[in-house]
Scaffold this active site. Sequence first.
Site, mmCIF file in Angstrom:
data_model
loop_
_atom_site.group_PDB
_atom_site.id
_atom_site.type_symbol
_atom_site.label_atom_id
_atom_site.label_comp_id
_atom_site.label_asym_id
_atom_site.label_seq_id
_atom_site.Cartn_x
_atom_site.Cartn_y
_atom_site.Cartn_z
ATOM 1 N N HIS A 135 0.837 -1.201 0.000
ATOM 2 C CA HIS A 135 0.000 0.000 0.000
ATOM 3 C C HIS A 135 0.870 1.249 0.000
ATOM 4 O O HIS A 135 2.091 1.178 0.221
ATOM 5 C CB HIS A 135 -0.921 0.023 1.225
ATOM 6 C CG HIS A 135 -2.135 -0.845 1.089
ATOM 7 N ND1 HIS A 135 -2.129 -2.175 1.410
ATOM 8 C CD2 HIS A 135 -3.394 -0.573 0.647
ATOM 9 C CE1 HIS A 135 -3.318 -2.697 1.191
ATOM 10 N NE2 HIS A 135 -4.104 -1.750 0.722
ATOM 11 N N LYS A 139 -0.562 4.881 4.586
ATOM 12 C CA LYS A 139 -1.421 3.938 5.308
ATOM 13 C C LYS A 139 -0.816 3.659 6.675
ATOM 14 O O LYS A 139 0.358 3.296 6.791
ATOM 15 C CB LYS A 139 -1.589 2.642 4.511
ATOM 16 C CG LYS A 139 -2.609 1.686 5.131
ATOM 17 C CD LYS A 139 -2.967 0.566 4.186
ATOM 18 C CE LYS A 139 -3.988 -0.381 4.785
ATOM 19 N NZ LYS A 139 -5.262 0.297 5.127
#
Length: 243
Positions: A135, A139
Amino acid sequence: MKIALLGYGKMGKTIERVARDRGHEVVLVVDENNRAVCTDDQLKQADVAIEFTTPAVAVDNYNWCFRNHVPVVSGTTGWLERWSEVMMSREQLGGAFFYASNYSIGVNIFFHLNRWLAQTMARFSDYKVSVEETHHIHKLDAPSGTAITLVKDILEEHPEYSSWVLDEGKVGAGELPVKAKREGEVPGIHTVTYKSNVDEIQIYHSAYSRDGFAQGAVMAAEFLMGKKGVFGMEDLIKIKDKN
C-alpha cells in the site's frame, strides 16, 4: 441520499466525487479540524454516514451515529479488537451498521476465491501459504485490514495454520507469514501464494485507483437505507460459500 462524510482525506474526497456522480448530496463533511464543533443536528440532516477515518476515532464516530439514528457505513480498519463493544452499542442504541475491510467489488470476489482455494489446498500439505500486501506510504496500519481478512479466512479453512505473523524473517510452526510493504502511492495490491518444491499457485488483486473502493462504499450506503442490523459486503454482492 443525503450523506455525511466522516473523514475527509483522499478516500473521503473520492467518495464525495463518486457519490455526487451517482446523484447523491453531501450535506456534512467532518474531519479532525472541525469534529469538535459538529453538532447532532448537523449529523441528523444526513440519511446515512460514510466513515473512513482512523482507529483512534472510529468507534466514537460509530456511537455518534448510533445515538442519532443515522445508519453508518465504515471502512476504517485497525479497530476490530473493539468489535464486541461496537456491536453492544449498536444493539442498545439501535440503527444500522455496514462494515467491510475493503469495499472493492473485485476484492470481495477475491475473498471468495481465497476461501475456496484454502479449502482445496488444505488437502495438500506440500504447499505452504503466504500473504503479501503493498500500500501507499500514508497507510497507518500494517498489515492491511484486507490482508487480515484474507489471513483469517485461510486460518478457518486450512488446519495446518493456527495463527499468523508479520514476517520479519522467522516464522514458527503453524504460523502463516504475512508481508506488508509501503511504497509510493500504491492504492492496494494483495497476493496469496501457495508454494511447493515443484511449483506455486497465486491469486492476486491490484487496485488501479481509489475509485473502486469509493464506489463500493456508496453502493453500501444505498443498500443500507431503510435497514436495521449489521451488514457486510457478502450481503451486498450476494456471494455465499458452499459448506
